[in-house]
Write an enzyme that holds these catalytic residues in place. Structure first.
Site, PDB file in Angstrom:
ATOM      1  N   ALA A 108      -1.217  -1.884 -11.982  1.00  0.00           N
ATOM      2  CA  ALA A 108      -1.515  -3.146 -12.717  1.00  0.00           C
ATOM      3  C   ALA A 108      -0.802  -4.325 -12.047  1.00  0.00           C
ATOM      4  CB  ALA A 108      -1.097  -2.983 -14.171  1.00  0.00           C
ATOM      5  N   GLY A 149      -0.807   2.261 -12.461  1.00  0.00           N
ATOM      6  CA  GLY A 149      -2.313   1.905 -12.906  1.00  0.00           C
ATOM      7  C   GLY A 149      -2.944   2.617 -11.597  1.00  0.00           C
ATOM      8  N   GLU A 152      -2.904   5.991 -12.073  1.00  0.00           N
ATOM      9  CA  GLU A 152      -3.991   6.553 -13.365  1.00  0.00           C
ATOM     10  C   GLU A 152      -5.265   6.374 -13.003  1.00  0.00           C
ATOM     11  OE1 GLU A 152      -1.527   3.495 -15.449  1.00  0.00           O
ATOM     12  OE2 GLU A 152      -1.450   5.022 -17.144  1.00  0.00           O
ATOM     13  N   GLU A 172       6.189   3.056 -13.870  1.00  0.00           N
ATOM     14  CA  GLU A 172       6.142   1.859 -15.056  1.00  0.00           C
ATOM     15  C   GLU A 172       7.643   2.140 -15.721  1.00  0.00           C
ATOM     16  OE1 GLU A 172       3.778   3.962 -14.168  1.00  0.00           O
ATOM     17  OE2 GLU A 172       1.925   3.087 -14.550  1.00  0.00           O
TER      18      GLU A 172
HETATM   19  C1  3H9 Z   1       1.143  -0.582 -14.347  1.00  0.00           C
HETATM   20  O1  3H9 Z   1       0.508   0.044 -13.764  1.00  0.00           O
HETATM   21  C2  3H9 Z   1       1.007  -0.502 -15.916  1.00  0.00           C
HETATM   22  C3  3H9 Z   1      -0.263   0.284 -16.418  1.00  0.00           C
HETATM   23  O2  3H9 Z   1       0.276   1.860 -16.453  1.00  0.00           O
HETATM   24  C4  3H9 Z   1      -0.643  -0.078 -17.456  1.00  0.00           C
HETATM   25  C5  3H9 Z   1      -1.516  -1.241 -17.523  1.00  0.00           C
HETATM   26  C6  3H9 Z   1      -2.282  -1.468 -18.851  1.00  0.00           C
HETATM   27  N1  3H9 Z   1       1.681  -6.463  -9.506  1.00  0.00           N
HETATM   28  O3  3H9 Z   1       6.689  -4.513  -2.367  1.00  0.00           O
HETATM   29  P1  3H9 Z   1       5.956  -5.180  -1.511  1.00  0.00           P
HETATM   30  C7  3H9 Z   1       3.405  -7.858  -4.776  1.00  0.00           C
HETATM   31  S1  3H9 Z   1       2.597  -1.449 -13.857  1.00  0.00           S
HETATM   32  C8  3H9 Z   1       1.861  -7.605  -8.779  1.00  0.00           C
HETATM   33  O4  3H9 Z   1       6.696  -6.239  -0.791  1.00  0.00           O
HETATM   34  P2  3H9 Z   1       5.272  -2.866   0.088  1.00  0.00           P
HETATM   35  C9  3H9 Z   1       5.033  -7.982  -4.515  1.00  0.00           C
HETATM   36  O5  3H9 Z   1       5.596  -8.870  -5.317  1.00  0.00           O
HETATM   37  C10 3H9 Z   1       2.580  -1.290 -12.215  1.00  0.00           C
HETATM   38  N2  3H9 Z   1       2.399  -7.859  -7.521  1.00  0.00           N
HETATM   39  O6  3H9 Z   1       4.851  -4.299  -0.254  1.00  0.00           O
HETATM   40  C11 3H9 Z   1       4.777  -8.716  -3.177  1.00  0.00           C
HETATM   41  O7  3H9 Z   1       4.350 -10.167  -3.421  1.00  0.00           O
HETATM   42  P3  3H9 Z   1       5.084 -11.323  -2.415  1.00  0.00           P
HETATM   43  C12 3H9 Z   1       3.021  -0.097 -11.726  1.00  0.00           C
HETATM   44  C13 3H9 Z   1       2.630  -6.736  -6.949  1.00  0.00           C
HETATM   45  O8  3H9 Z   1       4.221  -2.621   1.007  1.00  0.00           O
HETATM   46  C14 3H9 Z   1       3.564  -8.132  -2.486  1.00  0.00           C
HETATM   47  O9  3H9 Z   1       3.098  -7.461  -3.451  1.00  0.00           O
HETATM   48  N3  3H9 Z   1       3.647  -0.075 -10.348  1.00  0.00           N
HETATM   49  C15 3H9 Z   1       2.429  -5.557  -7.470  1.00  0.00           C
HETATM   50  O10 3H9 Z   1       7.109  -2.797   0.619  1.00  0.00           O
HETATM   51  C16 3H9 Z   1       4.077  -6.767  -1.407  1.00  0.00           C
HETATM   52  O11 3H9 Z   1       4.662  -6.024  -2.230  1.00  0.00           O
HETATM   53  C17 3H9 Z   1       4.522  -0.249  -9.710  1.00  0.00           C
HETATM   54  O12 3H9 Z   1       5.539  -0.321 -10.380  1.00  0.00           O
HETATM   55  C18 3H9 Z   1       2.079  -5.034  -8.544  1.00  0.00           C
HETATM   56  N4  3H9 Z   1       1.865  -3.950  -9.143  1.00  0.00           N
HETATM   57  O13 3H9 Z   1       5.163  -1.923  -1.079  1.00  0.00           O
HETATM   58  C19 3H9 Z   1       4.486  -0.369  -8.113  1.00  0.00           C
HETATM   59  N5  3H9 Z   1       3.236  -4.499  -6.445  1.00  0.00           N
HETATM   60  O14 3H9 Z   1       4.432 -10.907  -0.875  1.00  0.00           O
HETATM   61  C20 3H9 Z   1       5.078  -1.808  -7.731  1.00  0.00           C
HETATM   62  C21 3H9 Z   1       3.317  -5.305  -5.513  1.00  0.00           C
HETATM   63  O15 3H9 Z   1       4.561 -12.615  -2.966  1.00  0.00           O
HETATM   64  N6  3H9 Z   1       4.690  -1.949  -6.372  1.00  0.00           N
HETATM   65  N7  3H9 Z   1       3.355  -6.544  -5.862  1.00  0.00           N
HETATM   66  O16 3H9 Z   1       6.684 -11.025  -2.719  1.00  0.00           O
HETATM   67  C22 3H9 Z   1       5.576  -1.320  -5.556  1.00  0.00           C
HETATM   68  O17 3H9 Z   1       6.396  -0.467  -5.634  1.00  0.00           O
HETATM   69  C23 3H9 Z   1       5.702  -1.954  -3.739  1.00  0.00           C
HETATM   70  O18 3H9 Z   1       4.894  -3.001  -3.772  1.00  0.00           O
HETATM   71  C24 3H9 Z   1       4.479  -1.083  -3.047  1.00  0.00           C
HETATM   72  C25 3H9 Z   1       4.087  -1.726  -1.600  1.00  0.00           C
HETATM   73  C26 3H9 Z   1       5.126   0.429  -2.990  1.00  0.00           C
HETATM   74  C27 3H9 Z   1       3.149  -0.761  -3.867  1.00  0.00           C
END
Ligand code: 3H9
Length: 750
Positions: A108, A149, A152, A172
């Site tokens: 998400a 998500g 999911e 999460e």
């Molecule tokens: C969820 O899913 C809730 C659901 O269960 C229920 C909903 C109802 N959202 O990390 P990076 C941005 S909660 C918004 O440098 P990488 C990040 O800020 C979510 N933005 O890349 C950055 O922006 P900027 C659960 C996001 O390749 C850019 O994308 N998921 C999100 O090193 C690049 O990110 C997580 O907790 C996001 N979800 O790593 C996963 N993700 O360039 C969270 C990233 O402006 N994400 N951004 O600074 C990660 O762990 C890593 O970003 C990922 C990529 C491994 C995906």
């Protein structure tokens, strides 16, 4: 896939239905080689959040919102429209959900959680219920990371095929929430309650092979063209009349589940999750998956998700997620600028710190030359490194082969001449300005032009050290935290003349060695130790005013700190703090009560744990109250005309934490830190500040800066000369309160 061979029926985004029809029309023309007629529309097709193509009986729905395909409102709407198009198209017999990004989906869109957007229709949970009810099989083609998500979404599909390097996880809990789009209900149905509980409460993803063994994946791709293979897999499923599958038909298999599983699991994570709200809700959600049919289980999950998402903890942990990413952005600097090549690193000093730093580089495959002055010290240092690796190998954290490879990368030397070919040197010698100056003079003489010269000082003036060289532009501070091979934080000290490319190079190098880098300007103690000083000052002053060390520590650990200050200083060494104050004694001379108890303990040779006595008495693993410390504080208080009294835990928290915050405001205003979130990273990664409070500055924003300011003013007027000396509100704090703003609103220079 060659798009010319496809019949492209529609291309869809989260745009209006009028736009949608235009795009369909344009796409059909595009398939007939007419792109030049509608360049604007074609452009929109190429930037669509969701791409939709049909190949034979298979609709390919591609998430196209790089970098991470965050499932924001637009992407969800695009997915729904593509899904409905495929559902209505009689020729389509199955759908493949793929990604055009390097990864599958990061979940998400976290930035939507502070607005209504996250729950605007189509919301993710209901979208996935719709997908799960599909009469045509949905196949998730997982080309990389599928998190939150994103994972999911794959669980709501009927079949899952993945690349071998794919990873699936529900992180999460690290954001202070729980998987709220069916993850807590579908995962236990697919892999059992034990594995699901472990994955959901830890947030740690699993690899494709494990996912296959657990039945979470149906197939791991073997060929070179993943999308083609996924489409072929979909065709094979169509040909074999493979059924659609829904988790609603499954219940959680509890046949092997010990009756006390959840009670024992709660106990096993109690220490790690103390003070956190979300982990317990994660467990309750899995319990609901066992007890309830899917539909009701999803309702329970939603209720628990809503409880989590509004907590200050969720805001704090999400703040830290974005803080981590913001820290690498330096105002005015292009992160893509050409950087210096770091292949070989020299480290001066093979003590605990130098050895730990060497391990960081070797772990990242970077050659290290470790320099000591004397042979026996070098041997001791190299042996300590070997021992550390052996412990890790014994714990299964690395293989014998990895350990051998890492050790082979670290070469010891007794001669500065051997540093002529290194790309970067990090000095980790005794914290004494004269010794450091002499090291830098020698480095200047032997290092090749362009080599980065870094000092690991914790307090000293990096400009003064840089001035010993003819190349101050190559000099920078790299403040590692002990133990350097474990602690995540790396404070990067940008000196006045540090070249921009040197700064960007070390920021990128920090990522290579898996550190969390935060840039600080020059000042005594930089961000971390400068702010930790007032925190410690208040903690020990409270002992002088009548609180026992154990009371102070308990109030702080109840707040969420990993350890209270008196225990920390006993562990770090009372002599170390004493020595660090040497550089600012003249500024402290006006206050005879300043860290007087620490100075007394130091002068008595009670340095803390290493001497068996400090604020506490240490007997084996036991820490006992020391009546002599209580007596000493009462006597010293009398001498200084301080009346001892009962002190509340509230006062302990306000005086210690608000003093840090006040100093943090000064640091921000002086431009020593670029943004308040950098300060929060320093404290949550380097000092044990509770992650669920998001760091001192986020905590202040949450409490309200007006409340922080009011309390600081109260202590200023109530604490006599101590208040006058140390509780003057920072001008920035007063300014932000007057403007109704928070620290988050403030960037250096704004
Ligand atoms: C969820 O899913 C809730 C659901 O269960 C229920 C909903 C109802 N959202 O990390 P990076 C941005 S909660 C918004 O440098 P990488 C990040 O800020 C979510 N933005 O890349 C950055 O922006 P900027 C659960 C996001 O390749 C850019 O994308 N998921 C999100 O090193 C690049 O990110 C997580 O907790 C996001 N979800 O790593 C996963 N993700 O360039 C969270 C990233 O402006 N994400 N951004 O600074 C990660 O762990 C890593 O970003 C990922 C990529 C491994 C995906």
């Amino acid at each position: 896939m060659n798009t010319n061979t496809l019949s492209i029926h529609t291309v869809n985004t989260a745009i209006t239905s009028y736009d949608f029809k235009l795009l369909c029309f344009a796409a059909s023309l595009w398939a007939f080689d007419y792109p030049f007629r509608f360049p604007d529309i074609v452009d929109r097709i190429m930037t669509a959040l969701v791409k939709y193509e049909v190949q034979g009986p298979v609709a390919v729905i591609t998430l196209n919102s790089p970098p991470v395909n965050g499932l924001g409102n637009g992407l969800r709407a695009g997915l729904l429209e593509a899904y409905e198009t495929a559902t209505q198209d009689k020729a389509v017999k199955a759908m493949v959900i793929a990604s055009s990004a390097k990864l599958f989906c990061g979940g998400a869109d976290i930035s939507e959680f502070d607005s209504d957007k996250a729950f605007a229709k189509p919301d993710l949970p209901s979208l996935l219920v719709t997908f799960e009810a599909s009469q045509k099989p949905l196949i998730a083609a997982i080309n990389g990371v599928a998190l939150g998500g994103g994972m999911e979404l794959t669980l709501a599909c009927d079949y899952r095929i993945a690349l071998p390097q794919a990873k699936l996880g529900l992180p999460e809990v690290n954001l202070g929430i729980l998987p709220g789009a069916g993850g807590t209900q579908r995962l236990p149905r697919l892999v059992g309650a034990q594995k699901a509980t472990q994955m959901i409460t830890s947030g740690v993803p699993i690899g494709a092979q494990e996912a296959l063994e657990l039945g979470l994946l149906d197939k791991i791709a073997t060929g070179n063209n993943f999308l083609e293979e996924a489409i072929a897999y979909a065709n094979a499923l169509i040909e074999s009349n493979a059924p659609v599958k829904t988790c609603a038909d499954l219940s959680v298999d509890t046949s092997d589940l010990p009756s006390d599983f959840f009670a024992e699991f709660r106990k096993s994570i109690a220490r790690r999750t103390k003070g956190f709200f979300a982990p317990e809700r994660c467990i309750q959600a899995v319990e609901a998956a066992i007890a309830l049919p899917l539909k009701e289980g999803l309702e329970k999950e939603n209720q628990l998700f809503q409880e989590c998402v509004v907590t200050p903890q969720a805001r704090a942990q999400q703040h830290l997620f974005f803080a981590q990413r913001a820290a690498g952005r330096i105002p005015g600097l292009d992160p893509k600028m050409a950087i210096r090549d770091i292949k070989k690193v020299g480290i001066i000093g093979a003590g605990t710190m130098g050895g730990g730093i060497a391990m960081n580089f070797a772990n990242a495959g970077i050659e290290v030359k470790l320099l000591e002055i004397k042979g026996d010290a070098l041997e001791r240092g190299l042996n300590a490194i070997k021992k550390n690796y052996e412990i890790s190998a014994k714990r299964g954290k690395l293989t014998q082969a990895q350990m051998d490879a890492n050790l082979a990368l670290i070469q010891g030397t007794l001669s500065y001449d051997d540093l002529g070919d290194v790309d970067m040197v990090i000095e980790a010698v005794f914290e004494n300005i004269d010794i450091k100056k002499s090291v830098f003079k020698q480095l200047d003489a032997v290092c090749k032009p362009g080599a980065i010269l870094a000092t690991n000082t914790s307090y000293l003036d990096v400009d003064e050290i840089a001035a010993q060289t003819k190349r101050p532009e190559d000099v920078i501070g790299l403040h590692f935290f002990s133990p350097a091979n474990v602690m995540k934080l790396l404070e990067i000290v940008r000196a006045t003349k540090t070249a921009d490319d040197v700064l960007v190079t070390v920021l990128k190098t920090a990522q290579r060695i898996k550190k969390t880098p935060v840039v600080s300007g020059i000042c005594w103690g930089f961000i971390g130790n400068r702010m930790f000083e007032p925190y410690g000052r208040e903690a020990t002053r409270l002992v002088l005013e009548g609180a026992a060390p154990a009371q102070v520590d308990k109030a702080l650990t109840d707040f969420g700190w990993a350890m209270g200050f008196c225990s920390v200083i006993d562990l770090a060494g009372i002599d170390v703090g004493f020595f660090a104050r040497e550089g600012i004694r003249d500024q402290l001379a006006h206050d005879p009560s300043y860290q007087v108890l620490c100075d007394q303990l130091n002068n008595m040779g009670r340095f803390g744990q290493k001497t068996g006595r400090g604020f506490y008495i240490y007997e084996g693993r036991d820490r006992l109250e020391d009546p002599e410390v209580i007596e000493m504080s009462s006597k010293t208080a009398q001498e200084l005309n301080i009346t001892q009294r009962e002190i509340s835990d509230k006062e302990i928290i306000e005086r210690t934490i608000y003093s840090m915050i006040n100093e943090g405001a000064k640091i921000l205003e002086e431009g020593v830190s670029y943004r308040s979130s950098d300060i929060d990273l320093v404290f949550t990664n380097g000092y044990g500040f509770p992650v669920h409070k998001g760091g001192p500055m986020q905590y202040a924003d949450e409490v309200g800066l007006d409340n922080v300011l009011a309390a600081i003013k109260k202590y200023q007027s109530e604490l006599g000369s101590h208040g006058d000396n140390w509780f003057k509100p920072a001008p920035l704090l007063e300014k932000l309160v007057a403007e109704g703003k928070s620290f988050k609103d403030y960037q250096t220079g704004s």
